[in-house]
Design a protein around this motif. Structure first.
Motif, short mmCIF file in Angstrom:
data_model
loop_
_atom_site.label_atom_id
_atom_site.label_comp_id
_atom_site.label_asym_id
_atom_site.label_seq_id
_atom_site.Cartn_x
_atom_site.Cartn_y
_atom_site.Cartn_z
N TYR A 1 31.58 47.84 40.39
CA TYR A 1 31.20 48.84 41.41
C TYR A 1 32.59 48.82 42.33
CZ TYR A 1 29.98 50.92 45.80
OH TYR A 1 29.95 51.72 46.71
N ASN A 2 33.38 47.72 42.58
CA ASN A 2 34.58 47.76 43.27
C ASN A 2 35.71 48.68 42.51
OD1 ASN A 2 33.52 46.87 45.81
ND2 ASN A 2 33.78 44.53 45.09
N TRP A 3 35.55 48.23 41.34
CA TRP A 3 36.87 48.84 40.59
C TRP A 3 36.59 50.48 40.43
CZ3 TRP A 3 38.61 44.10 40.24
CH2 TRP A 3 39.77 43.92 39.57
N SER A 4 35.55 50.88 40.65
CA SER A 4 35.24 52.47 40.63
C SER A 4 35.83 53.11 42.16
CB SER A 4 33.66 52.81 40.35
OG SER A 4 32.94 52.44 41.66
N GLN A 5 35.74 52.33 42.72
CA GLN A 5 36.50 52.68 44.38
C GLN A 5 37.79 53.01 44.33
OE1 GLN A 5 34.13 53.71 46.45
NE2 GLN A 5 32.75 53.01 44.82
N PRO A 6 38.46 54.02 44.60
CA PRO A 6 40.05 54.21 44.54
C PRO A 6 40.46 53.64 45.82
CG PRO A 6 38.77 56.29 44.85
CD PRO A 6 38.01 55.30 44.46
N GLY A 7 41.86 53.17 45.68
CA GLY A 7 42.39 52.92 46.97
C GLY A 7 42.20 51.55 47.63
N MET A 8 41.66 50.46 46.64
CA MET A 8 41.41 49.26 47.31
C MET A 8 42.36 48.24 46.35
SD MET A 8 37.66 47.60 47.41
CE MET A 8 36.53 48.34 48.48
N LYS A 9 42.96 47.28 46.93
CA LYS A 9 43.58 46.44 46.50
C LYS A 9 42.93 45.40 45.83
CE LYS A 9 47.10 44.42 48.77
NZ LYS A 9 47.78 43.72 49.98
N THR A 10 43.56 44.63 44.61
CA THR A 10 42.79 43.87 43.69
C THR A 10 42.14 42.54 44.45
OG1 THR A 10 44.01 44.73 41.76
CG2 THR A 10 43.06 42.66 41.77
N SER A 11 42.99 42.38 45.39
CA SER A 11 42.27 41.05 46.08
C SER A 11 41.25 41.30 46.90
CB SER A 11 43.67 40.51 47.03
OG SER A 11 44.04 41.46 47.72
N VAL A 12 41.28 42.54 47.81
CA VAL A 12 40.02 42.74 48.31
C VAL A 12 38.77 42.96 47.49
CG1 VAL A 12 39.13 44.84 49.83
CG2 VAL A 12 41.49 44.01 50.13
N ARG A 13 39.16 43.59 46.15
CA ARG A 13 38.02 43.73 45.48
C ARG A 13 37.15 42.43 44.94
NH1 ARG A 13 40.90 48.23 41.75
NH2 ARG A 13 40.66 49.98 42.90
N ILE A 14 38.33 41.48 44.70
CA ILE A 14 37.74 40.08 44.36
C ILE A 14 37.11 39.29 45.43
CG2 ILE A 14 38.51 37.92 43.66
CD1 ILE A 14 40.57 39.43 42.00
N ILE A 15 37.65 39.68 46.66
CA ILE A 15 36.96 39.14 47.86
C ILE A 15 35.54 39.70 47.94
CG2 ILE A 15 37.18 38.76 50.17
CD1 ILE A 15 40.11 38.58 49.88
N HIS A 16 35.26 41.01 47.97
CA HIS A 16 34.17 41.71 48.14
C HIS A 16 33.25 41.19 47.12
CE1 HIS A 16 35.41 45.38 50.66
NE2 HIS A 16 35.84 44.08 51.17
#
Length: 97
Positions: A37-52
């Motif tokens: 889900y987080n990978w489909s959201q644009p404009g997010m850093k990879t580290s934030v995606r992993i933390i979420h």
């Protein structure tokens, strides 16, 4: 005539037998689903995606552990655990003098 178990009953029995395995599977599916889900959201850093993803999986794990505790409490209250383990500890062996 014996009734066949429904899929929900057989799934419940499997979860009761394998509580930690089901919690682990839920954690893994939470991580994978959240990362997808987080990978489909644009404009997010990879580290934030992993933390979420970790936070979502942690919340799912806590909910699953709470559910496993409720199932364990219910089994203890209804005596289902006693009947399950009684065959392994026959009372006749403990009453010998």
């Amino acid at each position: 005539m014996a009734e066949s178990k429904s899929k929900v009953d057989s799934l419940r029995e499997w979860v009761v037998e394998h509580k930690l395995r089901s919690v682990g599977c839920l954690w893994l599916s939470g991580i994978v689903g959240s990362i997808a889900y987080n990978w489909s959201q644009p404009g997010m850093k990879t580290s934030v995606r992993i933390i979420h993803a970790r936070l979502h999986a942690q919340a799912l794990t806590l909910a699953a552990l709470a559910g496993a505790a409720v199932v364990e409490y219910y089994d203890h209250k209804t005596g289902a655990k006693h009947d399950k383990y009684a065959k392994y500890f026959p009372i006749e062996n403990f009453n010998k003098d």
